[in-house]
Enzyme design. Structure first.
Site, PDB file in Angstrom:
ATOM      1  N   GLU A  39     -20.380 -11.321   2.399  1.00  0.00           N
ATOM      2  CA  GLU A  39     -19.732 -10.091   1.961  1.00  0.00           C
ATOM      3  C   GLU A  39     -20.726  -8.992   1.568  1.00  0.00           C
ATOM      4  O   GLU A  39     -20.783  -8.571   0.405  1.00  0.00           O
ATOM      5  CB  GLU A  39     -18.775 -10.370   0.800  1.00  0.00           C
ATOM      6  CG  GLU A  39     -17.711 -11.393   1.145  1.00  0.00           C
ATOM      7  CD  GLU A  39     -16.572 -11.478   0.115  1.00  0.00           C
ATOM      8  OE1 GLU A  39     -16.632 -10.764  -0.898  1.00  0.00           O
ATOM      9  OE2 GLU A  39     -15.632 -12.251   0.340  1.00  0.00           O
ATOM     10  N   GLU A  99     -13.730 -17.784   3.936  1.00  0.00           N
ATOM     11  CA  GLU A  99     -13.139 -17.798   2.595  1.00  0.00           C
ATOM     12  C   GLU A  99     -11.722 -17.277   2.654  1.00  0.00           C
ATOM     13  O   GLU A  99     -11.444 -16.255   3.296  1.00  0.00           O
ATOM     14  CB  GLU A  99     -13.900 -16.887   1.618  1.00  0.00           C
ATOM     15  CG  GLU A  99     -15.203 -17.422   1.138  1.00  0.00           C
ATOM     16  CD  GLU A  99     -15.854 -16.492   0.113  1.00  0.00           C
ATOM     17  OE1 GLU A  99     -15.137 -15.742  -0.575  1.00  0.00           O
ATOM     18  OE2 GLU A  99     -17.082 -16.545   0.026  1.00  0.00           O
TER      19      GLU A  99
HETATM   20  S1  NCW Z   1     -15.059 -10.961  -5.903  1.00  0.00           S
HETATM   21  C1  NCW Z   1     -14.831 -11.395  -4.356  1.00  0.00           C
HETATM   22  N1  NCW Z   1     -14.747 -12.707  -4.021  1.00  0.00           N
HETATM   23  C2  NCW Z   1     -14.452 -13.770  -4.881  1.00  0.00           C
HETATM   24  C3  NCW Z   1     -15.767 -14.452  -5.228  1.00  0.00           C
HETATM   25  O1  NCW Z   1     -15.593 -15.535  -6.062  1.00  0.00           O
HETATM   26  C4  NCW Z   1     -16.545 -14.896  -4.010  1.00  0.00           C
HETATM   27  O2  NCW Z   1     -17.855 -15.181  -4.360  1.00  0.00           O
HETATM   28  C5  NCW Z   1     -16.529 -13.792  -2.979  1.00  0.00           C
HETATM   29  O3  NCW Z   1     -17.092 -14.236  -1.784  1.00  0.00           O
HETATM   30  C6  NCW Z   1     -13.600 -14.593  -4.038  1.00  0.00           C
HETATM   31  O4  NCW Z   1     -14.163 -14.307  -2.745  1.00  0.00           O
HETATM   32  C7  NCW Z   1     -15.102 -13.262  -2.813  1.00  0.00           C
HETATM   33  N2  NCW Z   1     -14.667 -10.478  -3.454  1.00  0.00           N
HETATM   34  C8  NCW Z   1     -14.649  -9.127  -3.766  1.00  0.00           C
HETATM   35  C9  NCW Z   1     -13.423  -8.536  -3.231  1.00  0.00           C
HETATM   36  C10 NCW Z   1     -13.430  -7.064  -3.391  1.00  0.00           C
HETATM   37  C11 NCW Z   1     -12.967  -6.607  -4.725  1.00  0.00           C
HETATM   38  C12 NCW Z   1     -12.798  -5.145  -4.709  1.00  0.00           C
HETATM   39  C13 NCW Z   1     -12.828  -4.606  -6.094  1.00  0.00           C
HETATM   40  C14 NCW Z   1     -12.792  -3.125  -6.072  1.00  0.00           C
HETATM   41  C15 NCW Z   1     -13.071  -2.520  -7.376  1.00  0.00           C
END
Ligand code: NCW
Length: 468
Positions: free
Chosen positions: A177, A373
């Site tokens: 990501e 994921e």
């Molecule tokens: S926070 C996120 N995640 C979670 C995390 O635990 C994992 O490590 C990541 O690969 C679950 O999967 C991913 N992703 C961020 C999503 C975007 C959030 C947008 C917030 C905007 C303010």
């Protein structure tokens, strides 16, 4: 008058997956390992960030977390009990790069070597992510992802890992990501290293992409035999209405979330409209001759992490809302999708996953794809007997796996699916307040308990499918 009614019970539909389908689960180093001072690990940007007051809910840190570094053998046994065919973990760069950056830290390498062997012995395919957000702090101190040098250091690290584990890792993700690393880490500052600025976010995006391309080249040169890929957090971006203004808002966000990564990697160019949309901020001078050729070095598969679609509209000037993540001159407003949400507040909408998979094939060609994921946080708690009944998570997984199945039936070459996450863990800025695991972790004792969703997933794996 008597009215008789006949209740028609629909026959369950059995969804069966391809025989070679990978049923996986995923984690990330800083979120589960703990042992942050063990065996020569150096601080990462997340150690630094979590130590700053107000950054993480409850002041939590990853210092202990689930204690996986000590308990990895127990965790592999649990994976085997679930019947996983693949396990996606990340390697902590700060365990590999010694202080000062010269040479490698042998003890750190040994840990991942042992983990990979343990997985293989249990019949589980190891899937390794090289960068899941834990940049060595020393590299942040020299500019982090806003510095081109960081991409070059990443290539060195990828070469080391490829040489050591390249004969046994089944699939590699260079980055996890990168949107989050760039836009949350350097744009909004909500993630480590907590820097804020649209130009920082765009510069970091380019250097992360460069690191990805160099990383793929380094893994290949090291003779890595596994599938080489990158995990992008992609999403379906939908306009709120059919108006031209809302369609344009969706186009801009799609550019800055999806195409800014997919296009350079899979087509060798940045999306022209996105470059144009951000011209007032930067002349993109950080892109040097040859970079796009490196970034588009062929990958063997595309990996996507999917959580929710985005619903957007054009906003009146000044309203930036959640769109503050996005360097777009015209304001965009994000809207909640009608329907249920998870404990993260993320909407539950499997159609977004199906649409995303079909879109990737339509726009980027027929390639092997993986969902690296997908999963949900719920505020599940153990009952008096200690069991964790989490029907909402089962519903979430069932719905999203059905969407994956639909995409496969439509001809998408989808080869595997990884639940986020194997274990409850340190959920970044939310600390331990959000639980994504198939397995509950009691943070006081570090005891693990397989949740009802873990049992459900295990049944699905055994039957290579489930009844809808
Ligand atoms: S926070 C996120 N995640 C979670 C995390 O635990 C994992 O490590 C990541 O690969 C679950 O999967 C991913 N992703 C961020 C999503 C975007 C959030 C947008 C917030 C905007 C303010």
């Amino acid at each position: 008058m008597r009215v008789s009614t006949t209740v028609v019970q629909a026959e369950p539909v059995r969804l069966t997956f391809p025989s070679t389908f990978w049923w996986g689960a995923a984690t990330a180093a800083y979120q589960i390992e703990g042992s942050v001072d063990a065996d020569g690990r150096t601080p990462s940007i997340w150690d630094t960030f979590a130590a700053q007051p107000g950054r993480i809910t409850g002041g939590d840190t990853g210092a202990v977390s689930t204690g996986h570094y000590e308990r990895f053998r127990e965790d592999v046994k649990l994976m085997a009990e679930l019947g996983l065919s693949a396990y996606r973990f990340s390697i902590a760069w700060p365990r590999i790069r010694p202080a000062g950056g010269h040479g490698v830290n042998a003890a750190g390498l040994d840990f991942y070597d042992r983990l990979v062997d343990e997985l293989l012995t249990a019949g589980i395919q190891p899937v390794a992510t090289l960068y899941h957000w834990d940049l060595p702090q020393e590299l942040e101190d020299t500019g982090g992802w806003t510095s081109r040098e960081t991409a070059l250091r990443f290539a060195d690290y990828a070469a080391v890992m490829g040489a050591r584990l390249g004969d046994r890792v089944a699939m590699w993700n260079t980055l996890n990501e990168p949107w989050c690393s760039a836009f949350l880490g350097y744009g909004t500052g909500g993630h480590a290293p907590g820097r804020r600025g649209h130009v920082h976010a765009l510069t970091a995006t380019h250097h992360l992409l460069l690191a990805h391309g160099l990383g793929i080249e380094a893994l290949r040169a090291a003779g890595a035999t596994g599938t080489l890929s990158v995990a992008l957090n992609a999403g379906a971006v939908r306009p709120l209405t059919a108006s031209a203004e809302d369609a344009d808002a969706a186009r801009r966000i799609d550019g800055l979330l999806n195409r800014i990564f997919f296009d350079p990697i899979l087509r060798g160019s940045y999306p022209a409209d996105t470059v144009e949309d951000t011209r007032d901020l930067t002349d993109w001078g950080f892109v040097r001759a040859g970079d796009l050729a490196t970034i588009s070095t062929p990958v063997d598969a595309v990996c996507v992490n999917y959580y929710q679609p985005d619903l957007v509209s054009a906003a009146p000037a000044g309203v930036l809302d959640h769109g503050t993540c996005y360097p777009t001159a015209q304001a965009v407003q994000f809207h909640p999708t009608p329907g249920p949400v998870t404990h993260m507040g993320w909407s539950v909408d499997p159609t977004g996953l199906r649409d995303l998979l079909l879109r990737i094939r339509r726009d980027y060609g027929d390639r092997p794809l993986y969902v690296t994921e997908n999963g949900a946080a719920y505020d599940d708690r153990p009952g008096p007997d200690g069991d964790v009944d989490d029907p909402e998570r089962i519903g979430y997984l069932r719905g999203h796996l059905a969407a994956v199945h639909e995409a496969i039936l439509a001809g998408v070459d989808l080869r595997g699916y990884f639940v986020w996450s194997l274990l409850d863990n340190f959920e970044w800025a939310f600390g331990f307040s959000r639980r994504f695991g198939l397995i509950r972790v009691d943070y006081a004792t570090l005891e693990r308990t397989i949740k009802a969703s873990g049992r459900w997933y295990s049944e699905a794996i055994t039957h290579n499918g489930f009844d809808l």
